[in-house]
Design a protein around this motif. Structure first.
Motif, PDB file in Angstrom:
ATOM      1  N   SER A  37     -10.622   9.570 -21.763  1.00 10.67           N
ATOM      2  CA  SER A  37     -10.675   9.580 -20.660  1.00 10.67           C
ATOM      3  C   SER A  37     -10.911   9.013 -19.701  1.00 10.67           C
ATOM      4  N   LEU A  38     -11.638   7.759 -19.832  1.00  8.93           N
ATOM      5  CA  LEU A  38     -11.392   6.818 -18.151  1.00  8.93           C
ATOM      6  C   LEU A  38     -10.476   6.122 -18.081  1.00  8.93           C
ATOM      7  N   ILE A  39      -9.333   6.091 -19.605  1.00 13.53           N
ATOM      8  CA  ILE A  39      -8.176   5.253 -19.411  1.00 13.53           C
ATOM      9  C   ILE A  39      -6.927   5.680 -18.338  1.00 13.53           C
ATOM     10  N   PRO A  40      -6.798   7.177 -17.728  1.00 13.00           N
ATOM     11  CA  PRO A  40      -6.041   7.398 -16.920  1.00 13.00           C
ATOM     12  C   PRO A  40      -6.384   6.990 -16.313  1.00 13.00           C
ATOM     13  N   LEU A  41      -7.708   7.318 -15.495  1.00 11.70           N
ATOM     14  CA  LEU A  41      -7.694   6.860 -14.022  1.00 11.70           C
ATOM     15  C   LEU A  41      -7.421   4.767 -13.928  1.00 11.70           C
ATOM     16  N   GLY A  42      -8.499   4.479 -14.888  1.00  5.19           N
ATOM     17  CA  GLY A  42      -7.735   2.732 -14.850  1.00  5.19           C
ATOM     18  C   GLY A  42      -6.524   2.453 -14.611  1.00  5.19           C
ATOM     19  N   LEU A  43      -5.438   3.055 -15.233  1.00  6.93           N
ATOM     20  CA  LEU A  43      -4.493   3.103 -15.428  1.00  6.93           C
ATOM     21  C   LEU A  43      -4.166   3.399 -13.827  1.00  6.93           C
ATOM     22  N   VAL A  44      -4.438   4.154 -13.436  1.00  7.13           N
ATOM     23  CA  VAL A  44      -4.037   5.111 -11.907  1.00  7.13           C
ATOM     24  C   VAL A  44      -4.529   3.299 -11.185  1.00  7.13           C
ATOM     25  N   MET A  45      -5.785   3.031 -10.814  1.00  5.98           N
ATOM     26  CA  MET A  45      -6.341   2.146 -10.328  1.00  5.98           C
ATOM     27  C   MET A  45      -5.799   0.961 -10.401  1.00  5.98           C
ATOM     28  N   THR A  46      -5.402   0.044 -11.112  1.00  3.33           N
ATOM     29  CA  THR A  46      -4.686  -0.588 -11.998  1.00  3.33           C
ATOM     30  C   THR A  46      -3.006  -0.887 -10.988  1.00  3.33           C
ATOM     31  N   GLY A  47      -2.709   0.588 -10.751  1.00  7.90           N
ATOM     32  CA  GLY A  47      -1.209   0.946 -10.699  1.00  7.90           C
ATOM     33  C   GLY A  47      -0.140   0.289 -11.711  1.00  7.90           C
ATOM     34  N   VAL A  48      -0.815   0.610 -12.865  1.00  4.68           N
ATOM     35  CA  VAL A  48       0.175   0.390 -14.181  1.00  4.68           C
ATOM     36  C   VAL A  48       0.818   2.391 -13.793  1.00  4.68           C
ATOM     37  N   VAL A  49       0.589   3.641 -13.264  1.00  2.88           N
ATOM     38  CA  VAL A  49       2.123   4.707 -12.911  1.00  2.88           C
ATOM     39  C   VAL A  49       2.093   4.340 -11.768  1.00  2.88           C
ATOM     40  N   GLN A  50       2.280   4.077 -11.142  1.00  2.99           N
ATOM     41  CA  GLN A  50       2.703   3.807 -10.135  1.00  2.99           C
ATOM     42  C   GLN A  50       4.114   3.199  -9.956  1.00  2.99           C
ATOM     43  N   TRP A  51       3.969   1.550 -11.201  1.00 12.63           N
ATOM     44  CA  TRP A  51       4.688   1.184 -11.316  1.00 12.63           C
ATOM     45  C   TRP A  51       5.906   2.117 -12.147  1.00 12.63           C
ATOM     46  N   VAL A  52       5.421   2.505 -13.346  1.00 13.50           N
ATOM     47  CA  VAL A  52       5.450   3.382 -14.319  1.00 13.50           C
ATOM     48  C   VAL A  52       6.621   4.310 -13.466  1.00 13.50           C
ATOM     49  N   SER A  53       6.123   4.881 -12.951  1.00 11.57           N
ATOM     50  CA  SER A  53       6.920   6.250 -12.722  1.00 11.57           C
ATOM     51  C   SER A  53       8.087   5.584 -11.621  1.00 11.57           C
ATOM     52  N   ASP A  54       7.874   4.659 -10.998  1.00  9.32           N
ATOM     53  CA  ASP A  54       9.684   4.173 -10.412  1.00  9.32           C
ATOM     54  C   ASP A  54       9.920   3.744 -11.483  1.00  9.32           C
ATOM     55  N   LEU A  55       9.515   3.198 -12.637  1.00 10.12           N
ATOM     56  CA  LEU A  55      10.795   3.001 -13.525  1.00 10.12           C
ATOM     57  C   LEU A  55      11.209   3.667 -14.277  1.00 10.12           C
ATOM     58  N   VAL A  56      10.766   4.834 -14.146  1.00  7.89           N
ATOM     59  CA  VAL A  56      11.225   6.171 -15.015  1.00  7.89           C
ATOM     60  C   VAL A  56      11.840   7.229 -13.958  1.00  7.89           C
ATOM     61  N   PHE A  57      11.631   6.883 -12.299  1.00  6.17           N
ATOM     62  CA  PHE A  57      12.134   8.046 -11.683  1.00  6.17           C
ATOM     63  C   PHE A  57      13.484   7.748 -10.881  1.00  6.17           C
ATOM     64  N   LYS A  58      13.729   5.502 -11.104  1.00  8.41           N
ATOM     65  CA  LYS A  58      14.732   5.410 -10.637  1.00  8.41           C
ATOM     66  C   LYS A  58      16.011   5.035 -10.993  1.00  8.41           C
ATOM     67  N   PRO A  59      17.072   6.230 -10.327  1.00  8.63           N
ATOM     68  CA  PRO A  59      18.228   5.609 -10.782  1.00  8.63           C
ATOM     69  C   PRO A  59      18.904   4.740 -11.168  1.00  8.63           C
ATOM     70  N   SER A  60      18.062   3.022 -10.450  1.00  4.54           N
ATOM     71  CA  SER A  60      18.995   2.436 -10.415  1.00  4.54           C
ATOM     72  C   SER A  60      18.658   1.429 -12.103  1.00  4.54           C
ATOM     73  N   THR A  61      17.504   1.952 -12.088  1.00  3.78           N
ATOM     74  CA  THR A  61      16.673   1.412 -13.227  1.00  3.78           C
ATOM     75  C   THR A  61      17.029   1.757 -14.687  1.00  3.78           C
ATOM     76  N   TRP A  62      17.810   3.191 -14.065  1.00  2.73           N
ATOM     77  CA  TRP A  62      18.505   3.362 -15.747  1.00  2.73           C
ATOM     78  C   TRP A  62      20.168   2.959 -15.307  1.00  2.73           C
ATOM     79  N   VAL A  63      20.175   3.067 -14.851  1.00  6.25           N
ATOM     80  CA  VAL A  63      21.843   1.923 -14.686  1.00  6.25           C
ATOM     81  C   VAL A  63      21.431   1.029 -15.038  1.00  6.25           C
ATOM     82  N   GLY A  64      20.213  -0.017 -14.818  1.00  7.67           N
ATOM     83  CA  GLY A  64      19.897  -1.915 -15.734  1.00  7.67           C
ATOM     84  C   GLY A  64      20.490  -1.216 -17.111  1.00  7.67           C
ATOM     85  N   PHE A  65      19.696  -0.037 -17.239  1.00  6.15           N
ATOM     86  CA  PHE A  65      19.336  -0.081 -18.865  1.00  6.15           C
ATOM     87  C   PHE A  65      20.265   0.383 -19.494  1.00  6.15           C
TER      88      PHE A  65
END
Length: 149
Positions: A37-65
């Motif tokens: 249960s501490l893993i998601p909290l650690g991911l939020v605190m390190t910024g990984v969740v922000q990076w993944v959400s930017d990666l997934v929800f940006k249309p330019s990222t999908w165009v790049g793929f």
């Protein structure tokens, strides 16, 4: 922002389940649940969740793929065409040059020997070597006679 909130809620729920499990005197399992249960909290605190959400929800990222996928398809198509055509242009030129330099059957252009001419010394030596080991078939003949053949 929403992803961070969800991850924090999942961590809080996991820690609550770990506390209930520890209350039931299952400490090893409770510790393992707390660790998970501490893993998601650690991911939020390190910024990984922000990076993944930017990666997934940006249309330019999908165009790049999509562009990367198109490039891969083009590479594989040209490779398949090269294989079907017999290699690259450079390889085909090299093969054509090699075919022109070498005769198809180099010994075919050598003059054939007439009835009165003798063979070259190399051929005579090969013939002598092949004729040299005379085989003794007496053992085989004895076995055949024994069986009435």
């Amino acid at each position: 922002m929403l992803a961070e909130t969800v991850c924090s809620a999942v961590s809080a729920a996991g820690l609550g389940i770990a506390a209930i499990t520890a209350y039931r005197k299952r400490f090893l399992t409770a510790t393992r649940i707390a660790a998970y249960s501490l893993i998601p909290l650690g991911l939020v605190m390190t910024g990984v969740v922000q990076w993944v959400s930017d990666l997934v929800f940006k249309p330019s990222t999908w165009v790049g793929f999509g562009v990367l996928g198109l490039a891969w398809v083009l590479f594989m198509t040209t490779r398949a065409i090269e294989r079907r055509a017999g290699g690259t242009r450079k390889e085909r030129k090299q093969a054509a040059a090699a075919a022109q330099q070498e005769a198809v059957a180099p010994r075919a252009s050598a003059p054939s020997l007439g009835a009165g001419q003798s063979a070259p010394p190399a051929v005579q030596q090969k013939q002598k070597k092949s004729a040299a080991p005379t085989e003794d078939f007496s053992d085989i003949e004895a076995i055949l006679k024994k069986h009435g053949i």
